[in-house]
Design a protein around this motif. Sequence first.
Motif, PDB file in Angstrom:
ATOM      1  N   ALA A 177       0.835  -1.205   0.000  1.00  0.00           N
ATOM      2  CA  ALA A 177       0.000   0.000   0.000  1.00  0.00           C
ATOM      3  C   ALA A 177       0.868   1.253   0.000  1.00  0.00           C
ATOM      4  N   HIS A 178       2.066   1.142   0.575  1.00  0.00           N
ATOM      5  CA  HIS A 178       2.975   2.285   0.646  1.00  0.00           C
ATOM      6  C   HIS A 178       3.683   2.524  -0.687  1.00  0.00           C
TER       7      HIS A 178
ATOM      8  N   GLU B  87      -4.919   4.966  14.889  1.00  0.00           N
ATOM      9  CA  GLU B  87      -5.074   6.310  14.323  1.00  0.00           C
ATOM     10  C   GLU B  87      -4.671   7.367  15.352  1.00  0.00           C
TER      11      GLU B  87
ATOM     12  N   CYS C 222       2.407   8.446   7.957  1.00  0.00           N
ATOM     13  CA  CYS C 222       2.195   7.976   6.581  1.00  0.00           C
ATOM     14  C   CYS C 222       1.824   6.489   6.571  1.00  0.00           C
TER      15      CYS C 222
ATOM     16  N   LYS D  71      -1.692   6.216   7.596  1.00  0.00           N
ATOM     17  CA  LYS D  71      -2.552   6.551   6.453  1.00  0.00           C
ATOM     18  C   LYS D  71      -2.725   5.322   5.549  1.00  0.00           C
ATOM     19  N   ASP D  72      -1.627   4.612   5.295  1.00  0.00           N
ATOM     20  CA  ASP D  72      -1.706   3.373   4.502  1.00  0.00           C
ATOM     21  C   ASP D  72      -2.622   2.360   5.189  1.00  0.00           C
TER      22      ASP D  72
ATOM     23  N   ARG E 231      -6.156   3.090   4.665  1.00  0.00           N
ATOM     24  CA  ARG E 231      -6.565   2.819   3.278  1.00  0.00           C
ATOM     25  C   ARG E 231      -6.878   1.343   3.045  1.00  0.00           C
ATOM     26  N   ILE E 232      -6.217   0.447   3.808  1.00  0.00           N
ATOM     27  CA  ILE E 232      -6.482  -0.986   3.603  1.00  0.00           C
ATOM     28  C   ILE E 232      -7.440  -1.529   4.664  1.00  0.00           C
ATOM     29  N   ARG E 233      -8.107  -0.633   5.377  1.00  0.00           N
ATOM     30  CA  ARG E 233      -8.960  -1.040   6.478  1.00  0.00           C
ATOM     31  C   ARG E 233      -9.991  -2.092   6.064  1.00  0.00           C
TER      32      ARG E 233
END
Length: 237
Positions: free
Chosen positions: A72-73, A200, A210, A213-214, A217-219
């Motif tokens: 994801a990064h 978070e 960062c 954040k990744d 996004r894959i939650r």
Amino acid sequence: MLLLTSGGSGKGTCAGTEPGGCAGKCGGLGACAMNTAHQLAESLGRAVDARDQRLQQHSELVAELSGLLARAHGLTPRQAELVHMAGHLHDIGKIGVPDAVLHKPGPLSPEEWTLVREHPRLGAEILCPVRVFRGPHSVCEMVHSHHERFDGKGYPRGLCGRDIPLGARIVSVADAFSAMTEDRPYRRGMCLDDAVREIEASAGSMFDPCVVKDFLRIRAMLPELMAGGSGMSCPLP
Ligand SMILES: [Fe+2]
Ligand SMILES: [Fe+2]
């Protein structure tokens, strides 16, 4: 050896792909060496988990989530596979921590904490004879740094921000999420939503913002991952 430093994960920037990688060659190591190293990593991770029944498949979950976060990064499949391997191996140094300390039900004394805090360094020492694992910012370095915090308050070296290898910043989030959601004899694991909120809330203190954040996004992939349905035990594509 593979470099997984600096790049887009530093304080205040989220540029994505890390420069300074292996340029696709991974220090001249071929797919065969990588496959063998991956199998070895998975085996050793299972050995650590087998020593402590509370851990069950902890190392595999950390490996799987670390690999997903690395992809994801924006890391390459090969770079992500090394981060995934570091996930399998992150706690290998715990084999050097006495059972009486590792399995102690109550709070640890300062001396016992000193022993526990040695496990990242010990893990790196155990792994360094394997060529695929060693070098600057390699699997050894990720293992050595997986308890560092983004704010510099971690251990064993008190590294801060981008001085912590990116792979270690990734494994750190995966390790924390796995530990929070797993049941322990003295507490039930957190539900997924609470664990996500906790991660978070720790962005910028414990964790690289960062990487968090990744993670967010894959939650949507987390429930399947926690159920073991996301290709666990298999190399990343
Ligand atoms: Fe650890
Ligand atoms: Fe694996």
